[in-house]
Design a protein around this motif. Structure first.
Motif, PDB file in Angstrom:
ATOM      1  N   UNK A  88      32.515  32.885  14.578  1.00 17.57           N
ATOM      2  CA  UNK A  88      31.766  33.596  15.262  1.00 17.57           C
ATOM      3  C   UNK A  88      32.347  34.924  15.856  1.00 17.57           C
ATOM      4  N   UNK A  89      33.365  35.249  15.224  1.00 13.84           N
ATOM      5  CA  UNK A  89      33.907  36.545  15.891  1.00 13.84           C
ATOM      6  C   UNK A  89      33.839  37.378  14.864  1.00 13.84           C
ATOM      7  N   UNK A  90      33.362  37.078  13.688  1.00 14.17           N
ATOM      8  CA  UNK A  90      33.088  37.941  12.291  1.00 14.17           C
ATOM      9  C   UNK A  90      32.726  39.144  12.905  1.00 14.17           C
ATOM     10  N   UNK A  91      31.564  39.430  13.348  1.00 14.67           N
ATOM     11  CA  UNK A  91      30.802  40.609  13.648  1.00 14.67           C
ATOM     12  C   UNK A  91      31.139  41.122  14.924  1.00 14.67           C
ATOM     13  N   UNK A  92      32.213  40.878  15.386  1.00 17.80           N
ATOM     14  CA  UNK A  92      32.847  41.707  16.679  1.00 17.80           C
ATOM     15  C   UNK A  92      32.530  40.895  18.005  1.00 17.80           C
ATOM     16  N   UNK A  93      33.220  41.381  18.978  1.00 22.69           N
ATOM     17  CA  UNK A  93      32.979  40.826  20.266  1.00 22.69           C
ATOM     18  C   UNK A  93      31.877  40.899  20.952  1.00 22.69           C
ATOM     19  N   UNK A  94      31.313  39.796  21.290  1.00 27.67           N
ATOM     20  CA  UNK A  94      29.794  39.647  22.072  1.00 27.67           C
ATOM     21  C   UNK A  94      30.131  38.880  23.557  1.00 27.67           C
ATOM     22  N   UNK A  95      29.436  38.900  24.247  1.00 29.89           N
ATOM     23  CA  UNK A  95      29.088  38.220  25.331  1.00 29.89           C
ATOM     24  C   UNK A  95      29.528  36.655  25.024  1.00 29.89           C
ATOM     25  N   UNK A  96      28.765  36.188  23.971  1.00 32.42           N
ATOM     26  CA  UNK A  96      28.890  34.626  23.702  1.00 32.42           C
ATOM     27  C   UNK A  96      30.461  34.462  23.440  1.00 32.42           C
ATOM     28  N   UNK A  97      30.954  35.123  22.373  1.00 32.01           N
ATOM     29  CA  UNK A  97      32.319  34.752  21.595  1.00 32.01           C
ATOM     30  C   UNK A  97      33.515  35.276  22.411  1.00 32.01           C
ATOM     31  N   UNK A  98      33.322  35.979  23.539  1.00 34.20           N
ATOM     32  CA  UNK A  98      34.451  36.721  23.931  1.00 34.20           C
ATOM     33  C   UNK A  98      35.689  35.856  24.288  1.00 34.20           C
ATOM     34  N   UNK A  99      35.562  34.649  24.410  1.00 34.18           N
ATOM     35  CA  UNK A  99      36.630  33.744  24.669  1.00 34.18           C
ATOM     36  C   UNK A  99      37.813  33.651  23.472  1.00 34.18           C
ATOM     37  N   UNK A 100      37.152  33.725  22.120  1.00 32.10           N
ATOM     38  CA  UNK A 100      37.815  33.666  20.980  1.00 32.10           C
ATOM     39  C   UNK A 100      38.828  34.861  21.033  1.00 32.10           C
ATOM     40  N   UNK A 101      38.592  36.083  21.898  1.00 31.66           N
ATOM     41  CA  UNK A 101      39.507  37.118  21.669  1.00 31.66           C
ATOM     42  C   UNK A 101      40.502  37.035  22.929  1.00 31.66           C
ATOM     43  N   UNK A 102      40.679  36.092  23.524  1.00 33.60           N
ATOM     44  CA  UNK A 102      41.598  35.669  24.511  1.00 33.60           C
ATOM     45  C   UNK A 102      43.084  35.400  23.582  1.00 33.60           C
ATOM     46  N   UNK A 103      44.055  35.472  24.350  1.00 33.25           N
ATOM     47  CA  UNK A 103      45.290  34.995  24.005  1.00 33.25           C
ATOM     48  C   UNK A 103      45.280  33.438  23.462  1.00 33.25           C
ATOM     49  N   UNK A 104      45.911  33.059  22.501  1.00 33.20           N
ATOM     50  CA  UNK A 104      45.793  31.990  22.111  1.00 33.20           C
ATOM     51  C   UNK A 104      45.954  30.729  22.993  1.00 33.20           C
ATOM     52  N   UNK A 105      45.372  29.801  22.793  1.00 33.69           N
ATOM     53  CA  UNK A 105      45.388  28.455  23.788  1.00 33.69           C
ATOM     54  C   UNK A 105      44.382  28.697  24.908  1.00 33.69           C
ATOM     55  N   UNK A 106      43.236  29.468  24.694  1.00 33.61           N
ATOM     56  CA  UNK A 106      42.201  29.268  25.862  1.00 33.61           C
ATOM     57  C   UNK A 106      40.934  28.572  25.113  1.00 33.61           C
ATOM     58  N   UNK A 107      40.061  28.320  25.907  1.00 35.76           N
ATOM     59  CA  UNK A 107      38.895  27.396  25.444  1.00 35.76           C
ATOM     60  C   UNK A 107      37.882  28.328  25.058  1.00 35.76           C
ATOM     61  N   UNK A 108      37.310  28.156  23.953  1.00 32.49           N
ATOM     62  CA  UNK A 108      35.792  28.782  23.565  1.00 32.49           C
ATOM     63  C   UNK A 108      34.951  27.727  23.581  1.00 32.49           C
TER      64      UNK A 108
END
Length: 232
Positions: A88-108
């Motif tokens: 889901x992060x392939x196309x860059x940061x969006x409102x929906x996928x922002x949690x994927x960009x957090x430090x490891x160990x966070x929930x998306x």
DNA sequence: TATGAGATTGGCT
DNA sequence: GCCAATCTCATAG
């Protein structure tokens, strides 16, 4: 309301009020060995996505609900790493996928097909969008609560599949962005380090990058989802 | 504002 | 095994 997608994410979920943390297992936890529900330390988590997906097999997902703690042993994961067109992060940061960009160990956590919630663990370093989908757990604590959350069903089916797992643990968007490395509404725990053999296969239900072996599962576990041919 | 596709599930053939 | 349900998000117009 003005909302900058690139602004630092001060996880609203983290500050949300959590139910009382569960009491440690009755009796002397010290004498019975380490608490299996003790949160994983972030420093233990491999940074690289596929390594994290493999690492998480055998670990425990724990959920604190008003009725009690629900938990299960992770038996199936999938990696969606850096540069992966299926992620889901392939196309860059969006409102929906922002949690994927957090430090490891966070929930998306996201909603799909008008029916199911999906639980992912963010991977890699802050600012890099990647994560591990938790696809199935072997129920451990709070089985009766899981049954209520899912409606009646066989034990084997309570959390076999990502949507079922989320339903069993009552996971929804309110948990998106949560730090899974501290005891709260939802966290990752050590478990009891039971022996297991890890299998690999292609990922399930995707069309892009469909032949990469980025799904990991416990061989011989009846709690794993997916067609039989992938679980050999 | 409209539209298409999606990291699934459960029911039916 | 096949397929519709159901809704959110991203993208295009």
């Amino acid at each position: 309301m003005a909302r900058s997608p690139a602004s630092p994410i001060t996880s609203a979920a983290r500050s949300r009020e959590a139910p009382d943390p569960p009491a440690p297992a009755s009796g002397g936890a010290g004498r019975d060995g380490p608490d299996p529900l003790a949160p994983l330390d972030r420093s233990e988590l491999p940074v690289e996505t596929a390594a994290l997906a493999r690492f998480l097999i055998g670990k425990v997902v724990a959920r604190a609900l008003p009725e009690g703690v629900v938990s299960g042993r992770i038996v199936e994961t999938e990696a969606y790493g850096v540069g992966d067109a299926a992620g889901h992060a392939f196309s860059g940061l969006t409102e929906r996928n922002r949690s994927l960009f957090l430090e490891r160990g966070h929930a998306y956590v996201y909603f799909i097909y008008g029916r199911s919630w999906m639980l992912n663990v963010s991977a890699e370093t802050p600012g890099i969008g990647a994560g591990v989908l938790i696809r199935a757990i072997e129920p451990r604590d709070g089985v009766s609560i899981m049954r209520l959350n899912r409606g009646t069903g066989p034990l084997r089916d309570l959390a076999r599949g990502p949507g079922r797992l989320a339903a069993a643990l009552r996971i929804d968007r309110s948990l998106d962005g949560l730090d899974l490395c501290r005891r709260g509404p939802l966290w990752l725990a050590r478990g009891d380090a039971a022996a297991h053999e890890i299998g690999e296969s292609v990922r399930i239900g995707i069309s892009r990058e469909a032949d990469r072996l980025l799904r990991f599962y416990v061989r011989d576990s009846p709690y794993v989802s997916g067609p039989r041919r992938l679980n050999a």
